[in-house]
Design a protein around this motif. Structure first.
Motif, PDB file in Angstrom:
ATOM      1  N   LEU A  97      -5.642 -11.706  -1.201  1.00  0.00           N
ATOM      2  CA  LEU A  97      -5.805 -12.885  -0.349  1.00  0.00           C
ATOM      3  C   LEU A  97      -6.232 -12.516   1.076  1.00  0.00           C
ATOM      4  O   LEU A  97      -6.814 -13.340   1.780  1.00  0.00           O
ATOM      5  CB  LEU A  97      -4.497 -13.681  -0.308  1.00  0.00           C
ATOM      6  CG  LEU A  97      -4.112 -14.388  -1.611  1.00  0.00           C
ATOM      7  CD1 LEU A  97      -2.705 -14.947  -1.523  1.00  0.00           C
ATOM      8  CD2 LEU A  97      -5.111 -15.498  -1.948  1.00  0.00           C
ATOM      9  N   LEU A  98      -5.950 -11.295   1.493  1.00  0.00           N
ATOM     10  CA  LEU A  98      -6.373 -10.828   2.816  1.00  0.00           C
ATOM     11  C   LEU A  98      -7.740 -10.152   2.778  1.00  0.00           C
ATOM     12  O   LEU A  98      -8.212  -9.631   3.798  1.00  0.00           O
ATOM     13  CB  LEU A  98      -5.343  -9.845   3.390  1.00  0.00           C
ATOM     14  CG  LEU A  98      -3.924 -10.376   3.621  1.00  0.00           C
ATOM     15  CD1 LEU A  98      -3.048  -9.304   4.236  1.00  0.00           C
ATOM     16  CD2 LEU A  98      -3.933 -11.620   4.490  1.00  0.00           C
ATOM     17  N   SER A  99      -8.365 -10.127   1.594  1.00  0.00           N
ATOM     18  CA  SER A  99      -9.689  -9.497   1.402  1.00  0.00           C
ATOM     19  C   SER A  99      -9.663  -8.012   1.731  1.00  0.00           C
ATOM     20  O   SER A  99     -10.598  -7.456   2.315  1.00  0.00           O
ATOM     21  CB  SER A  99     -10.746 -10.212   2.268  1.00  0.00           C
ATOM     22  OG  SER A  99     -10.832 -11.570   1.917  1.00  0.00           O
ATOM     23  N   ILE A 100      -8.593  -7.357   1.337  1.00  0.00           N
ATOM     24  CA  ILE A 100      -8.453  -5.909   1.493  1.00  0.00           C
ATOM     25  C   ILE A 100      -8.437  -5.288   0.106  1.00  0.00           C
ATOM     26  O   ILE A 100      -7.740  -5.789  -0.791  1.00  0.00           O
ATOM     27  CB  ILE A 100      -7.152  -5.562   2.252  1.00  0.00           C
ATOM     28  CG1 ILE A 100      -7.213  -6.103   3.693  1.00  0.00           C
ATOM     29  CG2 ILE A 100      -6.903  -4.062   2.271  1.00  0.00           C
ATOM     30  CD1 ILE A 100      -5.925  -5.950   4.472  1.00  0.00           C
ATOM     31  N   PRO A 101      -9.206  -4.221  -0.130  1.00  0.00           N
ATOM     32  CA  PRO A 101      -9.240  -3.605  -1.465  1.00  0.00           C
ATOM     33  C   PRO A 101      -7.851  -3.204  -1.955  1.00  0.00           C
ATOM     34  O   PRO A 101      -7.039  -2.686  -1.186  1.00  0.00           O
ATOM     35  CB  PRO A 101     -10.136  -2.376  -1.255  1.00  0.00           C
ATOM     36  CG  PRO A 101     -10.974  -2.710  -0.067  1.00  0.00           C
ATOM     37  CD  PRO A 101     -10.118  -3.560   0.819  1.00  0.00           C
ATOM     38  N   ILE A 102      -7.607  -3.441  -3.230  1.00  0.00           N
ATOM     39  CA  ILE A 102      -6.314  -3.102  -3.835  1.00  0.00           C
ATOM     40  C   ILE A 102      -6.361  -1.649  -4.298  1.00  0.00           C
ATOM     41  O   ILE A 102      -7.250  -1.264  -5.054  1.00  0.00           O
ATOM     42  CB  ILE A 102      -6.016  -4.017  -5.028  1.00  0.00           C
ATOM     43  CG1 ILE A 102      -5.979  -5.480  -4.563  1.00  0.00           C
ATOM     44  CG2 ILE A 102      -4.700  -3.632  -5.697  1.00  0.00           C
ATOM     45  CD1 ILE A 102      -5.902  -6.480  -5.701  1.00  0.00           C
ATOM     46  N   PRO A 103      -5.430  -0.797  -3.865  1.00  0.00           N
ATOM     47  CA  PRO A 103      -5.447   0.612  -4.275  1.00  0.00           C
ATOM     48  C   PRO A 103      -5.318   0.766  -5.786  1.00  0.00           C
ATOM     49  O   PRO A 103      -4.618  -0.014  -6.450  1.00  0.00           O
ATOM     50  CB  PRO A 103      -4.227   1.203  -3.559  1.00  0.00           C
ATOM     51  CG  PRO A 103      -3.935   0.265  -2.446  1.00  0.00           C
ATOM     52  CD  PRO A 103      -4.330  -1.090  -2.930  1.00  0.00           C
ATOM     53  N   SER A 104      -5.964   1.761  -6.313  1.00  0.00           N
ATOM     54  CA  SER A 104      -5.944   1.989  -7.761  1.00  0.00           C
ATOM     55  C   SER A 104      -4.571   2.414  -8.257  1.00  0.00           C
ATOM     56  O   SER A 104      -4.253   2.255  -9.436  1.00  0.00           O
ATOM     57  CB  SER A 104      -6.979   3.064  -8.122  1.00  0.00           C
ATOM     58  OG  SER A 104      -6.693   4.276  -7.439  1.00  0.00           O
ATOM     59  N   TYR A 105      -3.746   2.975  -7.367  1.00  0.00           N
ATOM     60  CA  TYR A 105      -2.434   3.456  -7.794  1.00  0.00           C
ATOM     61  C   TYR A 105      -1.392   2.341  -7.840  1.00  0.00           C
ATOM     62  O   TYR A 105      -0.270   2.566  -8.290  1.00  0.00           O
ATOM     63  CB  TYR A 105      -1.947   4.583  -6.877  1.00  0.00           C
ATOM     64  CG  TYR A 105      -2.008   4.252  -5.401  1.00  0.00           C
ATOM     65  CD1 TYR A 105      -0.981   3.561  -4.786  1.00  0.00           C
ATOM     66  CD2 TYR A 105      -3.098   4.632  -4.634  1.00  0.00           C
ATOM     67  CE1 TYR A 105      -1.030   3.254  -3.442  1.00  0.00           C
ATOM     68  CE2 TYR A 105      -3.165   4.334  -3.284  1.00  0.00           C
ATOM     69  CZ  TYR A 105      -2.125   3.641  -2.689  1.00  0.00           C
ATOM     70  OH  TYR A 105      -2.187   3.342  -1.353  1.00  0.00           O
ATOM     71  N   PHE A 106      -1.713   1.146  -7.376  1.00  0.00           N
ATOM     72  CA  PHE A 106      -0.802   0.015  -7.535  1.00  0.00           C
ATOM     73  C   PHE A 106      -0.657  -0.296  -9.016  1.00  0.00           C
ATOM     74  O   PHE A 106      -1.643  -0.363  -9.753  1.00  0.00           O
ATOM     75  CB  PHE A 106      -1.342  -1.217  -6.807  1.00  0.00           C
ATOM     76  CG  PHE A 106      -0.934  -1.307  -5.357  1.00  0.00           C
ATOM     77  CD1 PHE A 106      -0.461  -0.201  -4.670  1.00  0.00           C
ATOM     78  CD2 PHE A 106      -1.024  -2.507  -4.673  1.00  0.00           C
ATOM     79  CE1 PHE A 106      -0.088  -0.285  -3.333  1.00  0.00           C
ATOM     80  CE2 PHE A 106      -0.659  -2.608  -3.340  1.00  0.00           C
ATOM     81  CZ  PHE A 106      -0.189  -1.493  -2.664  1.00  0.00           C
ATOM     82  N   LYS A 107       0.569  -0.531  -9.448  1.00  0.00           N
ATOM     83  CA  LYS A 107       0.796  -0.813 -10.863  1.00  0.00           C
ATOM     84  C   LYS A 107       0.697  -2.307 -11.168  1.00  0.00           C
ATOM     85  O   LYS A 107       0.368  -2.702 -12.285  1.00  0.00           O
ATOM     86  CB  LYS A 107       2.174  -0.290 -11.276  1.00  0.00           C
ATOM     87  CG  LYS A 107       2.419  -0.374 -12.764  1.00  0.00           C
ATOM     88  CD  LYS A 107       3.706   0.306 -13.157  1.00  0.00           C
ATOM     89  CE  LYS A 107       3.918   0.217 -14.669  1.00  0.00           C
ATOM     90  NZ  LYS A 107       5.188   0.854 -15.077  1.00  0.00           N
ATOM     91  N   GLY A 108       0.999  -3.149 -10.187  1.00  0.00           N
ATOM     92  CA  GLY A 108       0.966  -4.583 -10.406  1.00  0.00           C
ATOM     93  C   GLY A 108      -0.440  -5.149 -10.388  1.00  0.00           C
ATOM     94  O   GLY A 108      -1.419  -4.450 -10.088  1.00  0.00           O
ATOM     95  N   ASN A 109      -0.530  -6.417 -10.699  1.00  0.00           N
ATOM     96  CA  ASN A 109      -1.814  -7.127 -10.749  1.00  0.00           C
ATOM     97  C   ASN A 109      -1.840  -8.256  -9.721  1.00  0.00           C
ATOM     98  O   ASN A 109      -0.815  -8.873  -9.434  1.00  0.00           O
ATOM     99  CB  ASN A 109      -2.042  -7.727 -12.142  1.00  0.00           C
ATOM    100  CG  ASN A 109      -2.072  -6.676 -13.223  1.00  0.00           C
ATOM    101  OD1 ASN A 109      -2.921  -5.801 -13.239  1.00  0.00           O
ATOM    102  ND2 ASN A 109      -1.121  -6.762 -14.150  1.00  0.00           N
ATOM    103  N   SER A 110      -3.022  -8.529  -9.203  1.00  0.00           N
ATOM    104  CA  SER A 110      -3.161  -9.673  -8.314  1.00  0.00           C
ATOM    105  C   SER A 110      -2.956 -10.968  -9.102  1.00  0.00           C
ATOM    106  O   SER A 110      -3.444 -11.106 -10.234  1.00  0.00           O
ATOM    107  CB  SER A 110      -4.541  -9.684  -7.653  1.00  0.00           C
ATOM    108  OG  SER A 110      -4.744 -10.890  -6.941  1.00  0.00           O
ATOM    109  N   LEU A 111      -2.258 -11.902  -8.491  1.00  0.00           N
ATOM    110  CA  LEU A 111      -1.985 -13.186  -9.137  1.00  0.00           C
ATOM    111  C   LEU A 111      -2.995 -14.252  -8.759  1.00  0.00           C
ATOM    112  O   LEU A 111      -2.848 -15.418  -9.158  1.00  0.00           O
ATOM    113  CB  LEU A 111      -0.568 -13.656  -8.763  1.00  0.00           C
ATOM    114  CG  LEU A 111       0.565 -12.684  -9.123  1.00  0.00           C
ATOM    115  CD1 LEU A 111       1.901 -13.235  -8.642  1.00  0.00           C
ATOM    116  CD2 LEU A 111       0.601 -12.402 -10.616  1.00  0.00           C
ATOM    117  N   THR A 112      -4.008 -13.887  -7.990  1.00  0.00           N
ATOM    118  CA  THR A 112      -4.997 -14.892  -7.571  1.00  0.00           C
ATOM    119  C   THR A 112      -5.736 -15.539  -8.751  1.00  0.00           C
ATOM    120  O   THR A 112      -6.053 -16.735  -8.675  1.00  0.00           O
ATOM    121  CB  THR A 112      -6.012 -14.295  -6.581  1.00  0.00           C
ATOM    122  OG1 THR A 112      -6.603 -13.119  -7.150  1.00  0.00           O
ATOM    123  CG2 THR A 112      -5.331 -13.923  -5.274  1.00  0.00           C
ATOM    124  N   PRO A 113      -6.021 -14.810  -9.848  1.00  0.00           N
ATOM    125  CA  PRO A 113      -6.652 -15.507 -10.983  1.00  0.00           C
ATOM    126  C   PRO A 113      -5.810 -16.665 -11.513  1.00  0.00           C
ATOM    127  O   PRO A 113      -6.355 -17.681 -11.956  1.00  0.00           O
ATOM    128  CB  PRO A 113      -6.808 -14.406 -12.031  1.00  0.00           C
ATOM    129  CG  PRO A 113      -6.871 -13.143 -11.242  1.00  0.00           C
ATOM    130  CD  PRO A 113      -5.944 -13.355 -10.089  1.00  0.00           C
TER     131      PRO A 113
END
Length: 640
Positions: free
Chosen positions: A501-517
């Motif tokens: 939501l802040l238009s910042i790239p999500i790091p690949s090492y994050f395990k969770g998923n964005s809920l924006t979809p």
């Protein structure tokens, strides 16, 4: 007098402290501060992962912070040294030089000075280390006695060093120092000061020229908040009018689950998008390893001004914040300090995190919240931790009036926090930044509230009562209004959603998923079907939209109440609940639904190679918790 004597008559004719001596002392302080700053900076480069993840602005910020700290500290120490020298010489010249004749044996002066330096380092650094990691608070009798013993030890050490005539070692050091001083100290000091000025100017100018284009982030996490005790989630009491309004102006997630029902692991999972076994904070008091990157560090690297205001978990490591204020169990103070910080920084892009204490135990909200939901109660229940512990330990069956009053106290605490949130949002609106702020409300965990085994708290629980939390997002003109999302989501999804939501790239090492979809699509997503949780690596759980399955392979039973000699919270080896028909999770149906249990067991087995969670012989080693942190956790009832 001889060469080994001080000529007191001639000394009075000299300045008490010469300008050259002052300049050389300050130059030496700056040089030492710079060297220490560089050493610590390079040690952090090795420990942190900023280079690996191209977080170069964070590197510059760390360098600036470390250099600022150590140069300023060294200058202050140098000034203190000059003041002491000035006072000592002044006293000498005014009162003692005419009546005392001092004989100094030159061969011992080096030994005395070196012994003084060594003993000072041993006493101050050793004392800080021992007090910080092994002793209670600084005024505790044990701490005072230990400090006295350390002082006596350093005195004896100093006498031994003088007796050993270690001055020869000092003379060698002194000669090296003279060579360095003559050529480099002043230049080093000048270069260090110039570098410090350039670094500070760079960050100010860079923050203005390359300001982030995304909205502000206002992140509100509330201790111990059950999702079914907020009005916007269907509760019949009006406990949360302010939060209800936020939900009506944004998106409400009805099925958000935390990875662990305990404050430090849960908050760390939120901030790192990793399970506790991955980020390493697997219990209260465990510290986040330097290799783990948090949400605040990412935002700081993207030029956000980050401030944290914490009424709990203040001793935890929260890197990436430019400012952190801790006021344990004091929501009013952290709200006020957060508002002050907000007023001073609102012209920049900010990340403001407030973590509220209420409605954590004891359930004793201030007036009028203590009587607002049960004004006519006349019984003995007062919501104190002592009472709640006794009820759980002795399995006391409460009558309806007593239980209702305890719940009313808990609900009153929620309303108290809700009013503080209202105060904060009023300031946001007055400053004109509410419409450009991403506002999030969630909790670190819930609370059992007598639902299982006469237990009120959360630390022992692996059920919905402690794992199911609220999650509300508001971002005007971007996030839909009055949207309810029922998919199963996890707290590790929060950080990716924020960055998206802040238009910042999500790091690949994050395990969770964005809920924006989920927020912008009406189609049900197939990758939000399960939520995984665990209890201290020993008990595992999976939640679907219909079932909760619990697997306790070692038959471990928590003892999470001080004074418990046996388990107060028995958990079966396998438990299965139909949460649609049995939301209180009171009827274990595992024996009659083996096919469902086997399917969910397979999901757990596939989840992150779960066998490693229960292997205590290798990787699951206990972390040493500093004594002062352990004492604070003990007062909260987290450790025995």
């Amino acid at each position: 007098m001889g060469a080994g004597h001080i000529d007191t008559q001639s000394s009075r004719k000299k300045n008490i402290v010469s300008r050259e001596f002052c300049f050389n002392t300050l130059s030496l302080g700056v040089a030492i501060g710079s060297i220490l700053g560089f050493i610590i900076f390079f040690s952090r480069i090795i420990a942190y992962q900023y280079i690996k993840y191209n977080m170069f602005r964070s590197l510059i910020l760390v360098f600036q912070t470390v250099l600022n700290k150590w140069i300023i500290l060294s200058i202050l120490v140098s000034f203190l040294f000059l003041i002491i020298v000035f006072i000592a010489k002044l006293i000498w010249q005014l009162f003692l030089s005419n009546i005392i004749e001092v004989h100094i044996r030159i061969e011992n002066k080096g030994s005395i000075l070196l012994a003084g330096i060594v003993c000072s380092i041993v006493f101050f650094y050793g004392g800080w280390t021992i007090n910080n990691y092994f002793l209670p608070h600084k005024f505790h009798p044990i701490s005072l006695i230990s400090d006295l013993v350390l002082l006596l030890f350093t005195i004896v050490l100093g006498l031994v060093l003088v007796r050993l005539k270690c001055g020869n070692v000092f003379n060698v050091i002194k000669n090296i120092f003279n060579i360095i001083k003559a050529n480099y100290i002043k230049k080093t000091a000048i270069v260090s000061i110039i570098s410090l000025v350039i670094l500070n100017l760079f960050n100010v100018i860079d923050g203005k020229i390359n300001a982030p284009k995304g909205p502000n982030l206002i992140f509100l996490s509330i201790e111990t908040t059950r999702v079914d005790h907020l009005s916007c989630y269907g509760y019949d009491r009006k406990t949360s009018p302010t939060i209800d309004k936020l939900a009506s102006e944004g998106v409400l997630f009805s099925n958000m689950f935390v990875q662990r029902g305990l404050t430090w692991p849960s908050l760390t999972s939120i901030m790192t998008s990793l399970d506790p076994v991955e980020h390493g904070v697997r219990d209260n008091g465990w510290m986040l390893p330097p290799s783990m990157i948090s949400l605040a560090e990412i935002l700081q690297n993207n030029r956000y001004k980050c401030g944290a205001f914490l009424a709990n978990a203040g001793d935890a490591i929260w890197r990436g914040f430019d400012y952190k204020r801790v006021a344990e169990q004091n929501d009013v103070e952290i709200t006020q300090k957060a508002i002050e910080w907000l007023k001073n920084n609102y012209k920049r892009r900010i990340f403001l995190w407030i973590h509220y204490w209420e409605p954590h135990k004891p359930y004793q909200p201030p007036k009028p919240y203590d009587r607002i939901f049960d004004p006519n109660y006349t019984g003995m229940m007062d919501g104190s931790g002592k009472q709640m512990d006794a009820i759980a330990l002795n399995k006391i069956k409460l009558n309806e009036a007593d239980l209702n009053h305890i719940i009313s106290l808990y609900d009153g605490s929620i309303l108290c926090v809700d009013d503080l949130v209202k105060k904060l949002l009023t300031v946001l609106k007055a400053l004109g930044i509410e419409k450009n702020s991403l506002i999030i409300v969630t909790a670190d965990h819930g609370e059992d509230l007598y639902q299982h085994h006469c237990y009120f708290y959360h630390a022992a629980s692996i059920y919905d009562s402690s794992l199911h939390v609220p999650f509300i997002i508001k971002l005007p003109n971007k996030v839909p209004n009055r949207r309810r999302i029922d998919e199963i989501v996890e707290s590790i999804d929060i950080a990716p959603t924020i960055l998206d939501l802040l238009s910042i790239p999500i790091p690949s090492y994050f395990k969770g998923n964005s809920l924006t979809p989920l927020m912008f699509s009406k189609n049900r997503a197939n990758n939000f079907l399960y939520a995984y949780s665990e209890w201290k690596d020993k008990i595992l759980s999976i939640r679907t939209d219909k079932y909760r399955y619990i697997y306790n392979p070692t038959n471990y039973h928590p003892k999470e109440i001080e004074g418990a000699t046996e388990t107060t919270y028995p958990i079966e080896k396998e438990e299965l609940y139909d949460v649609m028909k049995d939301p209180k999770e009171s009827i274990n149906i595992v024996s009659t639904n083996r096919d469902v249990a086997q399917d969910l067991m397979k999901k757990l087995s596939d989840w992150n190679n779960f066998q490693s969670w229960i292997d205590d012989d290798g990787r699951l080693k206990e972390m040493e918790v500093p004594v002062h942190v352990r004492e604070r956790l003990r007062t909260l009832g987290y450790v025995q």
